[in-house]
Design a protein around this motif. Structure first.
Motif, short mmCIF file in Angstrom:
data_model
loop_
_atom_site.label_atom_id
_atom_site.label_comp_id
_atom_site.label_asym_id
_atom_site.label_seq_id
_atom_site.Cartn_x
_atom_site.Cartn_y
_atom_site.Cartn_z
N LEU A 134 -99.36 3.89 -45.31
CA LEU A 134 -98.55 4.68 -44.37
C LEU A 134 -97.33 3.92 -43.85
N SER A 135 -97.15 2.70 -44.35
CA SER A 135 -96.03 1.84 -43.90
C SER A 135 -96.04 1.65 -42.38
N VAL A 136 -97.23 1.33 -41.88
CA VAL A 136 -97.43 1.06 -40.45
C VAL A 136 -97.98 -0.36 -40.35
N ASP A 137 -97.54 -1.09 -39.36
CA ASP A 137 -98.05 -2.44 -39.15
C ASP A 137 -99.55 -2.39 -38.84
N VAL A 138 -100.32 -3.33 -39.38
CA VAL A 138 -101.76 -3.38 -39.15
C VAL A 138 -102.07 -3.48 -37.66
N LYS A 139 -101.30 -4.27 -36.95
CA LYS A 139 -101.53 -4.42 -35.51
C LYS A 139 -101.28 -3.11 -34.77
N THR A 140 -100.31 -2.36 -35.22
CA THR A 140 -100.03 -1.07 -34.60
C THR A 140 -101.18 -0.10 -34.85
N LEU A 141 -101.68 -0.07 -36.07
CA LEU A 141 -102.82 0.79 -36.39
C LEU A 141 -104.03 0.39 -35.55
N TYR A 142 -104.25 -0.90 -35.36
CA TYR A 142 -105.32 -1.39 -34.49
C TYR A 142 -105.15 -0.83 -33.08
N ARG A 143 -103.93 -0.88 -32.56
CA ARG A 143 -103.67 -0.38 -31.21
C ARG A 143 -103.93 1.12 -31.12
N TYR A 144 -103.60 1.86 -32.17
CA TYR A 144 -103.90 3.30 -32.19
C TYR A 144 -105.41 3.52 -32.15
N GLU A 145 -106.13 2.80 -33.01
CA GLU A 145 -107.58 3.00 -33.10
C GLU A 145 -108.30 2.68 -31.80
N TYR A 146 -107.82 1.69 -31.07
CA TYR A 146 -108.46 1.30 -29.81
C TYR A 146 -107.86 1.99 -28.59
N GLY A 147 -106.93 2.90 -28.80
CA GLY A 147 -106.36 3.66 -27.70
C GLY A 147 -105.43 2.89 -26.80
N VAL A 148 -104.96 1.75 -27.27
CA VAL A 148 -104.01 0.94 -26.50
C VAL A 148 -102.62 1.55 -26.56
N GLN A 149 -102.33 2.17 -27.68
CA GLN A 149 -101.02 2.76 -27.93
C GLN A 149 -101.23 4.11 -28.60
N CYS A 150 -100.37 5.06 -28.28
CA CYS A 150 -100.44 6.39 -28.91
C CYS A 150 -99.38 6.51 -29.99
N PRO A 151 -99.74 7.06 -31.12
CA PRO A 151 -98.72 7.27 -32.15
C PRO A 151 -97.79 8.40 -31.74
N ASN A 152 -96.58 8.36 -32.25
CA ASN A 152 -95.68 9.48 -31.99
C ASN A 152 -96.16 10.67 -32.82
N VAL A 153 -95.56 11.82 -32.61
CA VAL A 153 -96.00 13.05 -33.27
C VAL A 153 -95.91 12.91 -34.79
N TYR A 154 -94.83 12.35 -35.27
CA TYR A 154 -94.64 12.19 -36.71
C TYR A 154 -95.77 11.33 -37.31
N THR A 155 -96.10 10.23 -36.67
CA THR A 155 -97.16 9.35 -37.17
C THR A 155 -98.52 10.02 -37.07
N ALA A 156 -98.76 10.76 -35.99
CA ALA A 156 -100.03 11.48 -35.85
C ALA A 156 -100.19 12.50 -36.98
N LEU A 157 -99.11 13.18 -37.33
CA LEU A 157 -99.16 14.14 -38.44
C LEU A 157 -99.41 13.44 -39.77
#
Length: 70
Positions: free
Chosen positions: A23-46
Motif C-alpha cells: 500500500l506504499s505506507v510506512d510500517v510505523k504508520t501502519l503500526y500506529r493505525y493498528e494500535y489506534g494512535v493515529q487515524c488514517p485519512n479517508v483515502y487510506t482507509a478506503l
C-alpha cells in the motif's frame, strides 16, 4: 480510535511489512493505525478496506453506539 486492522491482517496471515509495502505506507504508520494512535485519512482507509476486501465500517466500527445506515 478502535479498529479491526490488526485482527483482519492476522486472520489473513499477512505481515505488517507486506501490507505496508503493497500500500506504499510506512510500517510505523501502519503500526500506529493498528494500535489506534493515529487515524488514517479517508483515502487510506478506503485503500485498506479494498486491500482486505472489507468495508470501511468493518475495519473502523463506529464508537459510542452510533450506527451508520446507508
Amino acid at each position: 480510535m478502535t479498529n479491526n486492522l490488526m485482527k483482519v491482517r492476522k486472520e489473513a496471515g499477512i505481515s505488517r511489512a507486506r501490507v505496508a509495502a503493497e500500500l506504499s505506507v510506512d510500517v510505523k504508520t501502519l503500526y500506529r493505525y493498528e494500535y489506534g494512535v493515529q487515524c488514517p485519512n479517508v483515502y487510506t482507509a478506503l485503500r485498506l478496506a479494498a486491500y482486505y476486501q472489507r468495508s470501511v465500517q468493518e475495519l473502523f466500527p463506529p464508537e459510542g453506539g452510533f450506527e451508520l445506515r446507508l
